[in-house]
Every structure is written in C-alpha cells, then in structure tokens.
Design an enzyme around this catalytic site. Structure first.
Site, PDB file in Angstrom:
ATOM      1  N   GLU A  36     -11.319  -7.951  -2.472  1.00 13.07           N
ATOM      2  CA  GLU A  36     -12.079  -7.357  -1.725  1.00 13.07           C
ATOM      3  C   GLU A  36     -13.640  -7.426  -1.972  1.00 13.07           C
ATOM      4  O   GLU A  36     -14.109  -7.660  -3.178  1.00 13.07           O
ATOM      5  CB  GLU A  36     -11.658  -5.766  -1.579  1.00 13.07           C
ATOM      6  CG  GLU A  36     -12.254  -4.821  -0.781  1.00 13.07           C
ATOM      7  CD  GLU A  36     -11.766  -3.677  -0.385  1.00 13.07           C
ATOM      8  OE1 GLU A  36     -12.315  -3.022   0.590  1.00 13.07           O
ATOM      9  OE2 GLU A  36     -10.846  -3.247  -1.279  1.00 13.07           O
ATOM     10  N   ASN A 183      -5.587  -1.913   7.786  1.00 10.44           N
ATOM     11  CA  ASN A 183      -5.559  -1.295   6.492  1.00 10.44           C
ATOM     12  C   ASN A 183      -5.899   0.100   6.355  1.00 10.44           C
ATOM     13  O   ASN A 183      -6.635   0.662   6.767  1.00 10.44           O
ATOM     14  CB  ASN A 183      -6.723  -2.175   5.734  1.00 10.44           C
ATOM     15  CG  ASN A 183      -6.799  -1.518   4.138  1.00 10.44           C
ATOM     16  OD1 ASN A 183      -5.997  -2.057   3.402  1.00 10.44           O
ATOM     17  ND2 ASN A 183      -7.919  -0.711   4.002  1.00 10.44           N
ATOM     18  N   GLU A 184      -4.972   0.997   5.636  1.00  7.22           N
ATOM     19  CA  GLU A 184      -5.002   2.128   5.576  1.00  7.22           C
ATOM     20  C   GLU A 184      -5.312   2.859   6.958  1.00  7.22           C
ATOM     21  O   GLU A 184      -6.380   3.580   6.795  1.00  7.22           O
ATOM     22  CB  GLU A 184      -5.805   2.515   4.294  1.00  7.22           C
ATOM     23  CG  GLU A 184      -5.329   2.081   2.982  1.00  7.22           C
ATOM     24  CD  GLU A 184      -6.033   2.610   1.742  1.00  7.22           C
ATOM     25  OE1 GLU A 184      -7.247   3.241   1.612  1.00  7.22           O
ATOM     26  OE2 GLU A 184      -5.564   2.314   0.561  1.00  7.22           O
ATOM     27  N   TYR A 259      -0.940   3.645  -5.976  1.00  8.39           N
ATOM     28  CA  TYR A 259      -1.600   3.614  -7.157  1.00  8.39           C
ATOM     29  C   TYR A 259      -1.128   4.264  -8.227  1.00  8.39           C
ATOM     30  O   TYR A 259      -0.600   5.501  -8.020  1.00  8.39           O
ATOM     31  CB  TYR A 259      -3.157   3.819  -6.822  1.00  8.39           C
ATOM     32  CG  TYR A 259      -3.836   2.587  -6.136  1.00  8.39           C
ATOM     33  CD1 TYR A 259      -4.310   1.444  -6.542  1.00  8.39           C
ATOM     34  CD2 TYR A 259      -4.033   2.896  -4.723  1.00  8.39           C
ATOM     35  CE1 TYR A 259      -4.973   0.593  -6.075  1.00  8.39           C
ATOM     36  CE2 TYR A 259      -4.497   1.753  -4.148  1.00  8.39           C
ATOM     37  CZ  TYR A 259      -5.128   0.683  -4.571  1.00  8.39           C
ATOM     38  OH  TYR A 259      -5.879  -0.222  -4.092  1.00  8.39           O
ATOM     39  N   GLU A 315      -1.116  -3.087  -1.955  1.00  6.42           N
ATOM     40  CA  GLU A 315      -2.151  -2.559  -2.976  1.00  6.42           C
ATOM     41  C   GLU A 315      -1.462  -1.525  -4.142  1.00  6.42           C
ATOM     42  O   GLU A 315      -0.840  -0.829  -3.653  1.00  6.42           O
ATOM     43  CB  GLU A 315      -3.176  -1.538  -2.121  1.00  6.42           C
ATOM     44  CG  GLU A 315      -4.535  -2.470  -1.417  1.00  6.42           C
ATOM     45  CD  GLU A 315      -5.562  -1.701  -1.048  1.00  6.42           C
ATOM     46  OE1 GLU A 315      -5.864  -0.836  -1.663  1.00  6.42           O
ATOM     47  OE2 GLU A 315      -5.875  -2.028  -0.012  1.00  6.42           O
ATOM     48  N   GLN A 364      -7.457  -5.251  -8.588  1.00  6.92           N
ATOM     49  CA  GLN A 364      -7.748  -6.178  -7.573  1.00  6.92           C
ATOM     50  C   GLN A 364      -7.831  -7.426  -8.668  1.00  6.92           C
ATOM     51  O   GLN A 364      -7.752  -7.486  -9.829  1.00  6.92           O
ATOM     52  CB  GLN A 364      -8.914  -6.226  -6.863  1.00  6.92           C
ATOM     53  CG  GLN A 364      -8.643  -5.257  -5.784  1.00  6.92           C
ATOM     54  CD  GLN A 364      -9.885  -5.128  -4.992  1.00  6.92           C
ATOM     55  OE1 GLN A 364     -11.032  -5.967  -4.872  1.00  6.92           O
ATOM     56  NE2 GLN A 364     -10.235  -4.127  -4.134  1.00  6.92           N
TER      57      GLN A 364
END
Length: 515
Positions: A36, A183-184, A259, A315, A364
């Site tokens: 990103e 995204n999200e 996450y 992610e 990432q």
C-alpha cells in the site's frame, strides 16, 4: 520483556499423517502479499526513484526484488488498503513531472507525488514474476473510472484506453488476473452498509470487463473479522439460499480482513517488549483465525455448496504500536519470532481450509506492519525478518496437495483471553515424490518432542530446518541480520515413524522423500 525460565520439562506429542489420502490443493496464492501507499512500503521500500544511489531498475530497488523472488511471491495487492479508495489511477500515468500531487489523508497526512503508478507497479510485478492484484476505487471513484482502468491495463487493439497506454510507452497489454472491487467498504472504503455495498459490488463488477484473453477474477470487498453479515449480503447478491443452481458469475470471490492484535486498538503493545501472557494472548488470537475462516465458509456453503465462489483473506498479520520516534501514520514495527509463529499458525489454518480459501495477502511486504523486509532509511540496509523466513521455509506448500495431520496426543490446552490454545500447530502437503511437514511449538519455555506416524507411503529420507531465537522477542537488525534465521534440525526416521524435538517458540519444516 519476554524471558525464558529454566529448567522446563520437555513436552510430548504424537500425530498421524496419511501420505496417500490427498486433500484440496493449497493454492500458491495463499502466500500472497500486499503493498500500500503507506509509510515506507512503496517509497523507500520498493521504489527509491531513478536518481537513487541504491542499485535499482527504473527506480525499483533490486535487492528487494531479489529477496522477494527468494520466497516465490505469487501475487501482489496494490495500491491499498484504505489508500485505494482515494486513489485515481490517471494521476499515476504519463511523465512523472506532470503527474498531479495528492494528500495521503489516511496514512500520515503526507503529500504523494504519484511517481509510483500503474506502469511502475506492473514493472514491479514483472520483475518479481508475481501476478497483479489491483484494488479498485469504489469509495471515491466511479464505475467509469474503474472500467477505464481495466481497459487501460488489459485491452489490445485500437481503443481509447489502449491508445492512451501506448502514448505512455507500453504497447502490449498486461495480464491482470485479480481485481478488487473496493476495500473495507464498511469503514474507510465508504462506510456502506452490507446491503448497500452488495448492490455496488454487483454494479462495479459488471463493468469490469474481460478484454481479449485476460480473464478477471473479481474480488468483492467483504467483512472485518467474523462479521458474517457482509458475507451473507454478498452471497445473496449472487444466489438464493438453498437454490440448486450455481451462483451468478458477477464477482468470483469475497474477501475479509483479520489482524492479530493482542491488546486493544488504542494500545496494541510493543512489537519487541512483551510478557509471557502477552505472547500467549497473541498465539490464541492467531489460532482464532480458523474459527473466522470457518464462519465465513459456512455461510458461503449454504449459498454455494459447489464452492465456485472463493474466499480471500487479503489483509492479515500482526499489528503493534509503531516503533518509538517514527511517524504513527507509517505503521513501522519490528518483527520477532512471535510474529513468525503467527504466520506459521495462519498457514496451517490456510492449508486446512484450502477447499474454500483461495488467496491471502499478508500486510504488508516492506516496512509496514508484519513485513517481510525492513529497509533502513539512513543507510539503505536491507533486513530479512523472521516472518520472511517462514515464507521461505514454506515454499514447498505452494500448489501442493494438502494432507491432514491428526494430532492424537498433545500437551494440555492453555487458556488465553478466554480462548483455548493448543501449543502444537501442524500441517502437511505432498507434491509427486516429496512431502513437506510444518510443525510449530508455541510453548514459550518448553521444548516439544513430537512423534509422527507416517502412513500410506514409504519415506526414504527426512531433513529438517528450524527457526527460533534466544527468546520469542528475538529479531533481526542491520547489525545482527541473522539473529533469527533457519538452521538444520536433527530428525530420527525409524521405518514409518518420524521423531523431532522442537525448541521452545519455534517453527520447523521437515522435507521428506517418498518411495
């Protein structure tokens, strides 16, 4: 600070692997990556510019490319993340000096000069030998903008966007297999409700055309963690519950994000200074990813029993407080043995769920969150992280056939944050005349001797490597780049029985030759 207490009794475990009972194929894309426009992931990570003294090709850092080729990077997701939904692709094409600037409001409130854009990203993918996963802008973009980007990238012949691409120096179209629809969307990607976004996903995906022989695999942005309402809404957009026909072929996969945060979002904890309790909380949160995968898979199975729609975890990884003295919006953190074990636990879960989970992207790749590589802004030094080594040690699982590992005896379950923690984590796969067994000992202090009954095929040889450190907080630096690196591990092969002893907080792979 994490410290080991000695002496600690050796732990014991026993498992069975049926080498002749194949499971689903483990797609190499489960080992995907994410880059990103955030902190020093792109600028100072992948891209140093054409005037840099660091060896590069068209501004792309060569040692980063070579390091990532060493782990067989299968795909790279770009340009975000939250950044994707404020990114307008036309700002990143044409002469660099003419590209308009923008403010990266999500990450550090810094000015982005757009010098790394579409052509630079596709150059990077070609250098890496990786498939491109482009994340399109739903939040602040338009259907026309996204449709034009697909045409610009993938259409041959005479068309407005193909002509524009040629004006900017690229004659042939690129292959772009993977395309993200937002995204999200529940947050930074537009604050949609699930039904709202399901409608938008259908609309955007419709106008992301297949041009020529480039077939897009369209991935609709999905849930945070175990919020199955998003998966339900997106599956309802493709099929009716209990229908006997296949889902509509509008988008081909649904994503979610997960996450590993051991603390709270406000106080996530240090990457390198943590207690034994913190360590176990982290491991239990990592193991919980399997419950989350299963929750989404069960919803998808109800609408799609034939498993034609893929599940994508695009992610995942650890998230700690940033390193002291760094920009809090840059998400720069160190990477320890603890992080490496989080990756190992995730891969075991991925392998077990490879019938539905088709892709995953760690967050990432360089200098951000659970990175493979860290680069020093002052000296230019490149450091391979412990997580990098887990990826490298696991390359044999890419596109291999999964094998079930049945743990028959294991140490007593631990309790951490209200969840049960199994300190033994394992998975296996086979390719032709070889097999690869992954083993993790998540106990913070005790070694683990595991006996594995290998059934169904004769094993002629076994060699192993192990990754660990003096403590779970051990990590690599420019001054000590190999403090955590894989080394040979003794194995004992007695007929069809394999015995191996894993140190505390360690990950190992056993490579076997089969008759």
């Amino acid at each position: 600070m994490f410290r080991r207490r000695n002496p600690v009794p050796d732990l014991r475990a026993r498992a069975v692997v049926d080498l002749d009972v194949p499971g689903p194929v483990i797609s190499r894309h489960l080992y995907g990556h994410f880059a990103e426009h955030l902190g020093r992931c792109i600028y100072g990570g992948f891209y140093v510019g054409e005037d840099s003294s660091i060896p590069h090709e068209r501004g792309i850092r060569l040692d980063v490319v070579e390091a990532l080729k060493g782990i067989g990077i299968p795909n790279l997701r770009w340009p975000g993340g939250c950044f994707a939904d404020e990114y307008h692709w036309r700002d990143g094409i044409g002469p660099k000096e003419s590209r308009p600037r923008m403010v990266n409001t999500h990450w550090g409130d810094v000015v982005e000069n757009n010098h790394f854009g579409t052509h630079e990203f596709m150059d990077l993918c070609e250098m890496l030998g990786a498939d491109a996963y482009v994340s399109g802008n739903v939040g602040s973009g338009s259907v026309q903008e996204m449709s034009d980007w697909v045409e610009y990238l993938t259409r041959d012949g005479d068309s407005p966007m193909a002509s524009l691409r040629r004006e900017n120096g690229r004659d042939e179209p690129w292959k772009v297999p993977f395309w993200g629809i937002g995204n999200e969307a529940w947050g930074c990607g537009g604050n949609f409700t699930a039904p709202q976004f399901a409608s938008e996903a259908r609309r955007y995906a419709t106008f992301c055309r297949d041009h020529g022989d480039n077939k897009l695999y369209r991935i609709a942005a999905g849930a945070s963690d175990d919020d199955v309402t998003w998966t339900t809404a997106l599956m309802e957009a493709l099929n009716c519950l209990g229908c006997q026909h296949d889902p509509k072929n509008i988008f081909q996969a649904i994503s979610f994000h997960y996450y590993t945060v051991a603390g709270t979002w406000e106080h996530k904890g240090s990457a390198t200074s943590f207690s034994t309790d913190d360590y176990y909380s982290t491991m239990s949160k990592a193991q919980d990813v399997e419950r989350v995968i299963s929750a989404h898979a069960r919803i998808m199975d109800a609408y799609d029993p034939g498993k034609k729609v893929g599940l994508v975890l695009d992610e995942w990884g650890t998230w700690w407080d940033v390193e002291e003295g760094t920009n809090p919006g840059f998400l720069y953190q160190q990477n320890t043995v603890r992080d490496a074990l989080v990756a190992a636990v995730h891969f075991d879960a991925f392998h077990r769920n490879a019938d539905r989970l088709v892709m995953a992207n760690i967050a990432q790749t360089v200098n951000v969150l659970q990175a493979m590589l860290l680069t020093d802004a002052e000296t230019g030094a490149l450091v391979l992280t412990p997580t990098y080594h887990v990826f490298e040690m696991s390359r044999g699982h890419h596109d291999a056939t999964s094998l079930a590992v049945h743990v028959l005896e294991a140490p007593e379950l631990r309790e951490a944050d209200g969840r049960s923690l199994q300190v033994v984590s394992a998975s296996a796969s086979t390719t032709g005349s070889t097999a690869l067994l992954s083993l993790s000992n998540l106990d913070a202090e005790a070694s683990l001797t595991i006996e594995v009954d290998l059934r169904g095929r004769a094993v002629t040889s076994a060699t192993a490597r192990v990754l660990t450190g003096d403590s779970a907080a051990a990590h690599n630096t420019a001054e000590a780049p190999d403090a955590v690196a894989p080394v040979a591990l003794d194995t004992e092969l007695d007929g069809g029985t394999l015995r191996v002893t894993l140190p505390a907080h360690s990950f190992a792979t056993v490579s076997m030759e089969l008759a």
